[in-house]
Write a protein that holds these residues in place. Sequence first.
Motif, PDB file in Angstrom:
ATOM      1  N   GLY A  52      49.382  31.600  37.003  1.00 25.93           N
ATOM      2  CA  GLY A  52      49.510  31.756  38.446  1.00 25.93           C
ATOM      3  C   GLY A  52      50.423  32.912  38.801  1.00 25.93           C
ATOM      4  N   ARG A  53      51.143  32.785  39.898  1.00 24.59           N
ATOM      5  CA  ARG A  53      52.142  33.776  40.318  1.00 24.59           C
ATOM      6  C   ARG A  53      51.580  35.190  40.422  1.00 24.59           C
ATOM      7  N   GLY A  54      50.298  35.303  40.816  1.00 25.13           N
ATOM      8  CA  GLY A  54      49.701  36.623  40.998  1.00 25.13           C
ATOM      9  C   GLY A  54      49.275  37.305  39.717  1.00 25.13           C
ATOM     10  N   ALA A  55      49.244  36.572  38.606  1.00 20.42           N
ATOM     11  CA  ALA A  55      48.819  37.162  37.341  1.00 20.42           C
ATOM     12  C   ALA A  55      47.356  37.596  37.423  1.00 20.42           C
ATOM     13  N   ARG A  56      47.020  38.579  36.638  1.00 16.21           N
ATOM     14  CA  ARG A  56      45.633  39.019  36.525  1.00 16.21           C
ATOM     15  C   ARG A  56      45.363  39.331  35.061  1.00 16.21           C
ATOM     16  N   GLY A  57      44.099  39.616  34.719  1.00 14.90           N
ATOM     17  CA  GLY A  57      43.820  39.818  33.310  1.00 14.90           C
ATOM     18  C   GLY A  57      42.581  40.639  33.058  1.00 14.90           C
ATOM     19  N   HIS A  58      42.490  41.155  31.826  1.00 13.55           N
ATOM     20  CA  HIS A  58      41.361  41.971  31.400  1.00 13.55           C
ATOM     21  C   HIS A  58      41.007  41.628  29.963  1.00 13.55           C
ATOM     22  N   ALA A  59      39.706  41.581  29.686  1.00 13.31           N
ATOM     23  CA  ALA A  59      39.233  41.420  28.316  1.00 13.31           C
ATOM     24  C   ALA A  59      38.958  42.799  27.736  1.00 13.31           C
ATOM     25  N   ALA A  60      39.491  43.057  26.540  1.00 18.63           N
ATOM     26  CA  ALA A  60      39.287  44.347  25.896  1.00 18.63           C
ATOM     27  C   ALA A  60      39.545  44.219  24.403  1.00 18.63           C
ATOM     28  N   ASP A  61      38.825  44.995  23.625  1.00 17.07           N
ATOM     29  CA  ASP A  61      39.056  45.069  22.189  1.00 17.07           C
ATOM     30  C   ASP A  61      40.052  46.196  21.950  1.00 17.07           C
ATOM     31  N   LEU A  62      41.318  45.839  21.822  1.00 18.55           N
ATOM     32  CA  LEU A  62      42.362  46.851  21.706  1.00 18.55           C
ATOM     33  C   LEU A  62      42.466  47.429  20.300  1.00 18.55           C
ATOM     34  N   GLY A  63      41.621  46.962  19.404  1.00 20.25           N
ATOM     35  CA  GLY A  63      41.547  47.564  18.091  1.00 20.25           C
ATOM     36  C   GLY A  63      40.680  48.805  18.056  1.00 20.25           C
ATOM     37  N   THR A  64      40.244  49.248  19.236  1.00 20.56           N
ATOM     38  CA  THR A  64      39.447  50.463  19.347  1.00 20.56           C
ATOM     39  C   THR A  64      40.059  51.381  20.398  1.00 20.56           C
ATOM     40  N   ALA A  65      39.846  52.666  20.242  1.00 18.71           N
ATOM     41  CA  ALA A  65      40.332  53.631  21.231  1.00 18.71           C
ATOM     42  C   ALA A  65      39.676  53.387  22.581  1.00 18.71           C
ATOM     43  N   ALA A  66      38.393  53.034  22.572  1.00 12.87           N
ATOM     44  CA  ALA A  66      37.675  52.793  23.826  1.00 12.87           C
ATOM     45  C   ALA A  66      38.240  51.584  24.555  1.00 12.87           C
ATOM     46  N   GLY A  67      38.579  50.534  23.828  1.00 13.56           N
ATOM     47  CA  GLY A  67      39.147  49.349  24.456  1.00 13.56           C
ATOM     48  C   GLY A  67      40.491  49.629  25.082  1.00 13.56           C
ATOM     49  N   CYS A  68      41.317  50.390  24.394  1.00 18.70           N
ATOM     50  CA  CYS A  68      42.620  50.766  24.956  1.00 18.70           C
ATOM     51  C   CYS A  68      42.441  51.626  26.201  1.00 18.70           C
TER      52      CYS A  68
END
Length: 258
Positions: A52-68
Amino acid sequence: MKIDLTGRTAIVTGSTKGIGRAIAKGLAEAGATVVVTGRRQAEVDAVVAAIGRGARGHAADLGTAAGCAALVAAEPAVDILVNNAGIFPMGDVLELDDAHWEMMFQVNVMSAVRLTRAWLPGMLSRGWGRAIFLSSESGLNIPVDMVPYGVTKTALLAVSRGFAKRAAGTGVTVNAVLPGPTISDGFEAFFTKEIAEGRKPAELGVEFVKAHRPSSIIQRAATVEEVANLVVYTASPQASATTGAALRVDGGVVDSIA
């Protein structure tokens, strides 16, 4: 001491489970607007709703340059970056191939390098920021059954120190935090059978530490909240004189006075 991070945006990578989730929760409770990340959107959404508290989120594969790059594009301005994303598969170092080593390096090291490189300039221009790298006591005591993991955690110590030097005199701090054995989702996954039989994670933590980390001074595994507490402090204004440091929350496993 009252830590107030109101008005600060904090990204915690790999924050749908374990230590990362506890850090995200702790930062939100201190007033930060938290951005949750993970590989699966459904898991991200569930943690965002729980925090809660205004949190937000994103799904990404950070093991790749494209995900980052996708995550940076979605969140162009960050005040607090917690590089927590990491994997820790086990295996015989004589049998692990190049692909295994490359995967470990991309997820555990390059994700942190890419994201810090992307967001640190904004922190420098604003004269305030925090970049925190989750290393491990395994970066100092390389576990024989997780050598690539230990190597990546050692690398994060060097990377964090280097970025800290680059941010010298700016009001931006960069530090590494080194957990020891911790009762997290990953820890419990190692003991699925025992837990299914009714054993308590804390009890299993004591047994694991005494058998495999006998140098521990607390003689038990830490909780994810105990690790998160140090990270939240390191992200706070009160930690303004702490930078370039390797901060241990390992229960005294590393047998050193320094």
